[in-house]
Design a protein around this motif. Structure first.
Motif, mmCIF file in Angstrom:
data_model
loop_
_atom_site.group_PDB
_atom_site.id
_atom_site.type_symbol
_atom_site.label_atom_id
_atom_site.label_comp_id
_atom_site.label_asym_id
_atom_site.label_seq_id
_atom_site.Cartn_x
_atom_site.Cartn_y
_atom_site.Cartn_z
ATOM 1 N N GLY A 49 0.825 -1.195 0.000
ATOM 2 C CA GLY A 49 0.000 0.000 0.000
ATOM 3 C C GLY A 49 0.861 1.248 0.000
ATOM 4 N N PRO A 50 0.234 2.446 0.036
ATOM 5 C CA PRO A 50 0.994 3.701 -0.004
ATOM 6 C C PRO A 50 1.963 3.808 1.172
ATOM 7 N N ALA A 51 3.145 4.314 0.902
ATOM 8 C CA ALA A 51 4.162 4.453 1.942
ATOM 9 C C ALA A 51 3.861 5.649 2.839
ATOM 10 N N PRO A 52 4.247 5.569 4.117
ATOM 11 C CA PRO A 52 4.125 6.736 5.006
ATOM 12 C C PRO A 52 5.195 7.768 4.688
ATOM 13 N N VAL A 53 4.849 9.043 4.863
ATOM 14 C CA VAL A 53 5.811 10.116 4.596
ATOM 15 C C VAL A 53 5.994 11.047 5.786
ATOM 16 N N ALA A 54 5.125 10.953 6.800
ATOM 17 C CA ALA A 54 5.269 11.831 7.970
ATOM 18 C C ALA A 54 4.602 11.183 9.180
ATOM 19 N N LEU A 55 5.140 11.510 10.360
ATOM 20 C CA LEU A 55 4.629 10.997 11.632
ATOM 21 C C LEU A 55 4.478 12.158 12.596
ATOM 22 N N ASP A 56 3.329 12.234 13.274
ATOM 23 C CA ASP A 56 3.098 13.278 14.269
ATOM 24 C C ASP A 56 2.457 12.645 15.493
ATOM 25 N N VAL A 92 -0.331 9.529 10.927
ATOM 26 C CA VAL A 92 0.631 9.128 9.901
ATOM 27 C C VAL A 92 0.116 9.615 8.550
ATOM 28 N N SER A 93 0.918 10.418 7.861
ATOM 29 C CA SER A 93 0.561 10.893 6.531
ATOM 30 C C SER A 93 1.136 9.951 5.489
ATOM 31 N N LEU A 94 0.361 9.683 4.437
ATOM 32 C CA LEU A 94 0.752 8.753 3.389
ATOM 33 C C LEU A 94 1.113 9.503 2.108
ATOM 34 N N GLU A 95 1.848 8.813 1.234
ATOM 35 C CA GLU A 95 2.304 9.427 -0.001
ATOM 36 C C GLU A 95 1.155 9.749 -0.955
ATOM 37 N N GLY A 133 -1.516 11.308 -0.050
ATOM 38 C CA GLY A 133 -2.192 12.485 0.450
ATOM 39 C C GLY A 133 -3.130 12.228 1.606
ATOM 40 N N ARG A 134 -3.429 10.978 1.919
ATOM 41 C CA ARG A 134 -4.307 10.667 3.043
ATOM 42 C C ARG A 134 -3.547 10.729 4.361
ATOM 43 N N SER A 135 -4.294 10.902 5.451
ATOM 44 C CA SER A 135 -3.740 10.830 6.801
ATOM 45 C C SER A 135 -4.486 9.763 7.588
ATOM 46 N N LEU A 136 -3.765 8.974 8.349
ATOM 47 C CA LEU A 136 -4.338 7.919 9.174
ATOM 48 C C LEU A 136 -4.160 8.283 10.637
ATOM 49 N N SER A 137 -5.187 8.008 11.449
ATOM 50 C CA SER A 137 -5.125 8.298 12.875
ATOM 51 C C SER A 137 -5.079 7.009 13.676
ATOM 52 N N TYR A 138 -4.215 6.997 14.687
ATOM 53 C CA TYR A 138 -4.071 5.882 15.608
ATOM 54 C C TYR A 138 -4.193 6.425 17.029
ATOM 55 N N ARG A 139 -4.572 5.558 17.979
ATOM 56 C CA ARG A 139 -4.601 5.927 19.380
ATOM 57 C C ARG A 139 -3.614 5.040 20.142
ATOM 58 N N VAL A 140 -2.754 5.659 20.949
ATOM 59 C CA VAL A 140 -1.734 4.904 21.684
ATOM 60 C C VAL A 140 -2.417 3.980 22.697
ATOM 61 N N SER A 141 -2.061 2.701 22.641
ATOM 62 C CA SER A 141 -2.609 1.720 23.585
ATOM 63 C C SER A 141 -1.586 1.257 24.610
ATOM 64 N N ASP A 142 -0.299 1.470 24.328
ATOM 65 C CA ASP A 142 0.730 0.976 25.239
ATOM 66 C C ASP A 142 2.064 1.632 24.909
ATOM 67 N N VAL A 143 2.825 1.978 25.937
ATOM 68 C CA VAL A 143 4.212 2.437 25.783
ATOM 69 C C VAL A 143 5.016 1.759 26.872
ATOM 70 N N ARG A 144 6.069 1.067 26.497
ATOM 71 C CA ARG A 144 6.855 0.378 27.515
ATOM 72 C C ARG A 144 8.307 0.257 27.100
ATOM 73 N N ASN A 145 9.173 0.154 28.117
ATOM 74 C CA ASN A 145 10.569 -0.206 27.904
ATOM 75 C C ASN A 145 10.673 -1.721 27.890
ATOM 76 N N VAL A 146 11.274 -2.251 26.851
ATOM 77 C CA VAL A 146 11.438 -3.696 26.713
ATOM 78 C C VAL A 146 12.930 -3.999 26.693
ATOM 79 N N PRO A 147 13.447 -4.792 27.629
ATOM 80 C CA PRO A 147 14.871 -5.149 27.579
ATOM 81 C C PRO A 147 15.212 -5.783 26.235
ATOM 82 N N LYS A 148 16.300 -5.319 25.638
ATOM 83 C CA LYS A 148 16.669 -5.847 24.331
ATOM 84 C C LYS A 148 16.926 -7.349 24.377
#
Length: 226
Positions: A80-87, A162-165, A167-182
């Motif tokens: 599908g279309p590639a992403p070009v920007a993240l906010d 996330v903006s796509l090549e 011209g569309r923009s997709l919206s997401y909602r954060v469900s989790d943020v965590r530190n994961v030991p490598k």
């Protein structure tokens, strides 16, 4: 993750050494198409680049984690279309996104600039019907933390755009943020190509390990499509 052009001012995997977006439908001869394999190549520190110091004087790592591979032609046809920007709302993370692949060390490439994130183009794209779209970026410059240093503090419920090549923009909602030991990071889960669609945004975090020349953790943000 280690910066390559510090004057222009990263873990998941993640997250990765490319200039600009890939325009071709297949990798160039300098970047052969990866083949299907059960083994996941590691993201390793480039050997030609010396470690650079963080604010505290510690050198910066380049490692994110293991990356599964798939035949490039199949992945590109389905992406599908590639992403070009993240906010990411409420943060300074408002950056360009460029396509990245796999470098000569079988590592996921990471953009040189601290104001760019890399999208792993051999996996699902943002907006895909299934699987995880993975973006990764550096966390430090020579003299200061950069936008992705804020990733660890993004609240659950934050909106990610996330903006796509096309011209569309997709919206997401954060469900989790965590530190994961490598040492325990599950690369196959991060880079999954099936299951419910998710966005994964990754950088380095946790304690600096001088003996290993790397950060202890990856910061992994997961967001679900709205």
């Amino acid at each position: 993750m280690q910066p390559r052009r510090p004057a222009l001012a990263t873990a998941v995997l993640a997250a990765v050494l490319l200039s600009g977006c890939a325009q071709d439908d297949v990798p160039s001869p300098a970047e052969p198409a990866p083949s299907i394999t059960e083994a996941a190549p590691s993201i390793t520190k480039p050997q030609a680049v010396a470690p650079l110091p963080t604010e505290s004087g510690a050198p910066l790592p380049a490692a994110i984690g293991p990356v599964p591979v798939q035949r490039a032609d199949a992945a590109l046809k389905a992406r599908g279309p590639a992403p070009v920007a993240l906010d990411i709302a409420g943060t300074d993370i408002s950056v360009k996104v460029v396509d990245v692949g796999i470098d000569e060390n079988d590592a996921m490439e990471i953009p040189d600039s601290f104001w760019e994130a890399g999208w792993y183009r051999y996996g699902p794209a943002p907006g895909a019907a299934a699987g995880n779209a993975v973006l990764a970026a550096h966390v430090d410059s020579l003299t200061e933390v950069m936008p992705f240093a804020q990733l660890k503090d993004v609240p659950v419920g934050t909106i990610v755009t996330v903006s796509l090549e096309d011209g569309r923009s997709l919206s997401y909602r954060v469900s989790d943020v965590r530190n994961v030991p490598k040492a325990t990071l599950d690369g196959s889960a991060i880079f999954a190509r099936d299951g419910d669609h998710q966005l994964k945004v990754i950088t380095c975090g946790g304690e600096w390990l001088p003996d290993e020349g790397d950060y202890e953790d990856n910061v992994v943000l997961t967001a679900l499509p709205l």
